[in-house]
Scaffold this motif. Structure first.
Motif, PDB file in Angstrom:
ATOM      1  N   ALA A 132      47.868  -1.460  71.266  1.00 25.98           N
ATOM      2  CA  ALA A 132      48.062  -2.878  71.585  1.00 25.98           C
ATOM      3  C   ALA A 132      47.113  -3.713  70.738  1.00 25.98           C
ATOM      4  O   ALA A 132      46.074  -4.167  71.196  1.00 25.98           O
ATOM      5  CB  ALA A 132      47.815  -3.125  73.077  1.00 25.98           C
ATOM      6  N   ARG A 136      50.507  -7.270  67.894  1.00 23.84           N
ATOM      7  CA  ARG A 136      51.505  -6.863  68.878  1.00 23.84           C
ATOM      8  C   ARG A 136      51.449  -7.757  70.111  1.00 23.84           C
ATOM      9  O   ARG A 136      52.480  -8.093  70.699  1.00 23.84           O
ATOM     10  CB  ARG A 136      51.272  -5.398  69.264  1.00 23.84           C
ATOM     11  CG  ARG A 136      52.491  -4.740  69.869  1.00 23.84           C
ATOM     12  CD  ARG A 136      52.327  -3.235  69.918  1.00 23.84           C
ATOM     13  NE  ARG A 136      53.552  -2.615  70.357  1.00 23.84           N
ATOM     14  CZ  ARG A 136      53.673  -1.311  70.569  1.00 23.84           C
ATOM     15  NH1 ARG A 136      52.647  -0.511  70.336  1.00 23.84           N
ATOM     16  NH2 ARG A 136      54.802  -0.800  70.983  1.00 23.84           N
ATOM     17  N   ARG A 137      50.233  -8.147  70.522  1.00 23.56           N
ATOM     18  CA  ARG A 137      50.108  -9.061  71.665  1.00 23.56           C
ATOM     19  C   ARG A 137      50.761 -10.396  71.340  1.00 23.56           C
ATOM     20  O   ARG A 137      51.467 -10.983  72.181  1.00 23.56           O
ATOM     21  CB  ARG A 137      48.629  -9.257  72.012  1.00 23.56           C
ATOM     22  CG  ARG A 137      47.945  -8.009  72.545  1.00 23.56           C
ATOM     23  CD  ARG A 137      46.555  -8.344  73.072  1.00 23.56           C
ATOM     24  NE  ARG A 137      45.819  -7.149  73.440  1.00 23.56           N
ATOM     25  CZ  ARG A 137      44.939  -6.542  72.661  1.00 23.56           C
ATOM     26  NH1 ARG A 137      44.652  -7.050  71.463  1.00 23.56           N
ATOM     27  NH2 ARG A 137      44.315  -5.456  73.071  1.00 23.56           N
ATOM     28  N   HIS A 139      53.129 -10.980  69.168  1.00 23.23           N
ATOM     29  CA  HIS A 139      54.580 -10.784  69.110  1.00 23.23           C
ATOM     30  C   HIS A 139      55.172 -10.738  70.524  1.00 23.23           C
ATOM     31  O   HIS A 139      56.234 -11.313  70.783  1.00 23.23           O
ATOM     32  CB  HIS A 139      54.887  -9.484  68.359  1.00 23.23           C
ATOM     33  CG  HIS A 139      56.338  -9.160  68.288  1.00 23.23           C
ATOM     34  ND1 HIS A 139      57.244  -9.902  67.554  1.00 23.23           N
ATOM     35  CD2 HIS A 139      57.060  -8.153  68.868  1.00 23.23           C
ATOM     36  CE1 HIS A 139      58.443  -9.372  67.687  1.00 23.23           C
ATOM     37  NE2 HIS A 139      58.366  -8.324  68.480  1.00 23.23           N
ATOM     38  N   TYR A 140      54.469 -10.065  71.446  1.00 23.10           N
ATOM     39  CA  TYR A 140      54.975  -9.950  72.808  1.00 23.10           C
ATOM     40  C   TYR A 140      54.998 -11.311  73.499  1.00 23.10           C
ATOM     41  O   TYR A 140      55.923 -11.614  74.275  1.00 23.10           O
ATOM     42  CB  TYR A 140      54.118  -8.963  73.609  1.00 23.10           C
ATOM     43  CG  TYR A 140      54.649  -8.724  75.004  1.00 23.10           C
ATOM     44  CD1 TYR A 140      55.805  -7.974  75.201  1.00 23.10           C
ATOM     45  CD2 TYR A 140      53.998  -9.245  76.127  1.00 23.10           C
ATOM     46  CE1 TYR A 140      56.302  -7.757  76.484  1.00 23.10           C
ATOM     47  CE2 TYR A 140      54.484  -9.029  77.404  1.00 23.10           C
ATOM     48  CZ  TYR A 140      55.643  -8.287  77.573  1.00 23.10           C
ATOM     49  OH  TYR A 140      56.143  -8.068  78.835  1.00 23.10           O
ATOM     50  N   LYS A 141      54.009 -12.138  73.206  1.00 22.50           N
ATOM     51  CA  LYS A 141      54.004 -13.482  73.801  1.00 22.50           C
ATOM     52  C   LYS A 141      55.234 -14.272  73.391  1.00 22.50           C
ATOM     53  O   LYS A 141      55.792 -15.047  74.185  1.00 22.50           O
ATOM     54  CB  LYS A 141      52.731 -14.227  73.390  1.00 22.50           C
ATOM     55  CG  LYS A 141      51.480 -13.760  74.125  1.00 22.50           C
ATOM     56  CD  LYS A 141      50.269 -14.586  73.705  1.00 22.50           C
ATOM     57  CE  LYS A 141      49.027 -14.130  74.447  1.00 22.50           C
ATOM     58  NZ  LYS A 141      47.814 -14.913  74.039  1.00 22.50           N
ATOM     59  N   LEU A 143      58.117 -12.960  72.722  1.00 20.38           N
ATOM     60  CA  LEU A 143      59.279 -12.351  73.369  1.00 20.38           C
ATOM     61  C   LEU A 143      59.295 -12.543  74.883  1.00 20.38           C
ATOM     62  O   LEU A 143      60.351 -12.400  75.510  1.00 20.38           O
ATOM     63  CB  LEU A 143      59.305 -10.840  73.070  1.00 20.38           C
ATOM     64  CG  LEU A 143      59.502 -10.406  71.623  1.00 20.38           C
ATOM     65  CD1 LEU A 143      59.422  -8.886  71.533  1.00 20.38           C
ATOM     66  CD2 LEU A 143      60.846 -10.882  71.081  1.00 20.38           C
ATOM     67  N   TRP A 144      58.127 -12.866  75.448  1.00 20.47           N
ATOM     68  CA  TRP A 144      57.993 -12.871  76.908  1.00 20.47           C
ATOM     69  C   TRP A 144      58.948 -13.851  77.573  1.00 20.47           C
ATOM     70  O   TRP A 144      59.178 -14.964  77.107  1.00 20.47           O
ATOM     71  CB  TRP A 144      56.552 -13.231  77.284  1.00 20.47           C
ATOM     72  CG  TRP A 144      56.312 -13.114  78.769  1.00 20.47           C
ATOM     73  CD1 TRP A 144      55.925 -12.000  79.445  1.00 20.47           C
ATOM     74  CD2 TRP A 144      56.464 -14.158  79.742  1.00 20.47           C
ATOM     75  NE1 TRP A 144      55.826 -12.271  80.783  1.00 20.47           N
ATOM     76  CE2 TRP A 144      56.154 -13.593  81.004  1.00 20.47           C
ATOM     77  CE3 TRP A 144      56.847 -15.503  79.674  1.00 20.47           C
ATOM     78  CZ2 TRP A 144      56.195 -14.334  82.202  1.00 20.47           C
ATOM     79  CZ3 TRP A 144      56.888 -16.244  80.845  1.00 20.47           C
ATOM     80  CH2 TRP A 144      56.570 -15.656  82.093  1.00 20.47           C
ATOM     81  N   ARG A 151      51.448  -8.759  80.309  1.00 26.12           N
ATOM     82  CA  ARG A 151      50.693  -8.255  79.168  1.00 26.12           C
ATOM     83  C   ARG A 151      51.430  -7.098  78.510  1.00 26.12           C
ATOM     84  O   ARG A 151      52.063  -6.272  79.168  1.00 26.12           O
ATOM     85  CB  ARG A 151      49.294  -7.808  79.632  1.00 26.12           C
ATOM     86  CG  ARG A 151      48.490  -8.918  80.264  1.00 26.12           C
ATOM     87  CD  ARG A 151      47.244  -8.420  80.979  1.00 26.12           C
ATOM     88  NE  ARG A 151      46.300  -7.817  80.045  1.00 26.12           N
ATOM     89  CZ  ARG A 151      45.949  -6.544  80.085  1.00 26.12           C
ATOM     90  NH1 ARG A 151      46.484  -5.720  80.978  1.00 26.12           N
ATOM     91  NH2 ARG A 151      45.074  -6.061  79.223  1.00 26.12           N
ATOM     92  N   VAL A 152      51.302  -7.026  77.176  1.00 23.39           N
ATOM     93  CA  VAL A 152      51.962  -5.951  76.440  1.00 23.39           C
ATOM     94  C   VAL A 152      51.385  -4.594  76.827  1.00 23.39           C
ATOM     95  O   VAL A 152      52.087  -3.575  76.792  1.00 23.39           O
ATOM     96  CB  VAL A 152      51.849  -6.188  74.919  1.00 23.39           C
ATOM     97  CG1 VAL A 152      50.400  -6.010  74.443  1.00 23.39           C
ATOM     98  CG2 VAL A 152      52.762  -5.250  74.155  1.00 23.39           C
ATOM     99  N   VAL A 155      53.465  -3.018  79.429  1.00 24.50           N
ATOM    100  CA  VAL A 155      54.704  -2.443  78.894  1.00 24.50           C
ATOM    101  C   VAL A 155      54.422  -1.083  78.264  1.00 24.50           C
ATOM    102  O   VAL A 155      55.148  -0.109  78.493  1.00 24.50           O
ATOM    103  CB  VAL A 155      55.336  -3.389  77.852  1.00 24.50           C
ATOM    104  CG1 VAL A 155      56.589  -2.764  77.248  1.00 24.50           C
ATOM    105  CG2 VAL A 155      55.661  -4.737  78.488  1.00 24.50           C
ATOM    106  N   LYS A 314      63.299  -3.183  67.965  1.00 21.93           N
ATOM    107  CA  LYS A 314      64.164  -4.316  68.311  1.00 21.93           C
ATOM    108  C   LYS A 314      65.633  -3.922  68.395  1.00 21.93           C
ATOM    109  O   LYS A 314      66.480  -4.770  68.707  1.00 21.93           O
ATOM    110  CB  LYS A 314      63.995  -5.428  67.257  1.00 21.93           C
ATOM    111  CG  LYS A 314      62.616  -6.061  67.236  1.00 21.93           C
ATOM    112  CD  LYS A 314      62.545  -7.100  66.128  1.00 21.93           C
ATOM    113  CE  LYS A 314      61.162  -7.715  66.030  1.00 21.93           C
ATOM    114  NZ  LYS A 314      61.072  -8.708  64.921  1.00 21.93           N
TER     115      LYS A 314
END
Length: 318
Positions: A132, A136-137, A139-141, A143-144, A151-152, A155, A314
């Motif tokens: 993580a 990546r964090r 990117h996850y924000k 997508l959230w 939090r990633v 996941v 993805k």
């Protein structure tokens, strides 16, 4: 590496059959106990394999467990076996676009399919999946959505390592069929070179492909012994071919034998047990990082490798 499952040959049986002797076997050199080289007479189907090497372990359906071997590796090897026989018979295999592409895929498979490659690839893939980092964090924000973990790390904690290992195996296919690398190889000048009868026979090993430093330099070349007397080559500059043609054939055979023996990890193969001293002196003394390692440790290729992983996560690649 798993001890169960079907035999998966990382050195194809049809390739080793070109070293069959009058007894219908090949000579396998290995170091089963320490540093002493031992020669054994083996049928090609009884060496150069790991059980379950390309198997999706944990999948109950046996048909699905063997899908990578059955639907990709085996067809690659079957087609290569046909092309090998054409080359050995002196047919003009190199001028056919479809055949050329099939042979390139086979060459690329030899760069990625060895047990050490598979192990390194899986470990690196798993490590990257469970990391993580700030990117990546971020990117996850993006997508959230409501209802998703905040939090990633949450996941990642829910991911099944076995499923990620399956994805790592799946990722071998786009690596082996990488269109950019394949394009370089397809553009090279191909041919075969036959050594005179009196020249010492060629050896092969579990690292049989001889690669120059890269693929785009003028002196770049790929060499592969395809029988005790015949070499496949792919070069960028015809001067490399001229060098092979004018080189002392015995010296050329020595250089090729030394290289494939130095690169060997577990096995060196010959037609007859005549090379124990040579193999003892050179086996494993010049091992290079596998192409998987070189790709993943090189900043440029690592960027492309990670992009490939992102696309797979993805769902944009199979």
């Amino acid at each position: 590496m798993a001890a169960e499952g079907q035999r998966h040959h990382y050195i194809p049986v049809a390739y080793l059959k070109n070293w069959l002797n009058a007894e219908g076997k090949v000579c396998q050199y290995s170091r089963p106990h320490g540093k002493r080289v031992v020669a054994k007479s083996k049928h090609p189907s009884g060496t150069g394999y790991v059980r379950g090497l390309y198997e999706f372990f944990g999948v109950e359906d046996q048909h699905l467990r063997e899908s990578l071997e059955r639907e990709f590796m085996r067809p690659v090897d079957t087609r290569a076996a046909e092309l090998l026989q054409e080359m050995l018979a002196g047919e003009q295999t190199m001028n056919n676009v479809e055949k050329r592409s099939s042979w390139t895929t086979f060459l690329l498979s030899l760069m990625f399919r060895m047990p050490e490659d598979i192990k390194f690839h899986k470990e690196r893939y798993l490590r990257d999946w469970f990391k993580a980092d700030p990117k990546r964090r971020k990117h996850y924000k993006r997508l959230w959505r409501p209802g998703m973990p905040n939090r990633v790390e949450e996941v990642i904690a829910r991911m099944d390592p076995q499923e990620i290992e399956w994805r790592a195996l799946d990722a071998l296919i786009p690596l082996i069929t990488n269109p950019r690398i394949a394009e370089f190889i397809n553009r090279m000048q191909w041919g075969t070179f036959t050594l005179p009868f009196q020249v010492p026979a060629l050896l092969t090993s579990d690292r049989p492909l001889i690669l120059s430093g890269g693929l785009i330099d003028p002196d770049s070349h790929i060499l592969l012994p395809i029988s005790p007397k015949k070499i496949f080559y792919a070069v960028n500059d015809r001067r490399v071919i001229k060098f092979m043609m004018t080189c002392n054939p015995s010296e050329l055979a020595f250089l090729i034998n030394r290289t494939v023996t130095q690169q060997a990890v577990s096995y060196v193969f010959a037609q007859w047990d005549l090379h124990t001293e040579f193999v003892q002196r050179h086996m494993g003394t010049g091992q290079l990082p596998s192409l998987v390692e070189r790709m993943q440790n090189n900043p440029g290729t690592l960027k492309g490798y990670r992009r490939l992983q992102r696309l797979r996560r993805k769902g944009l690649l199979p």
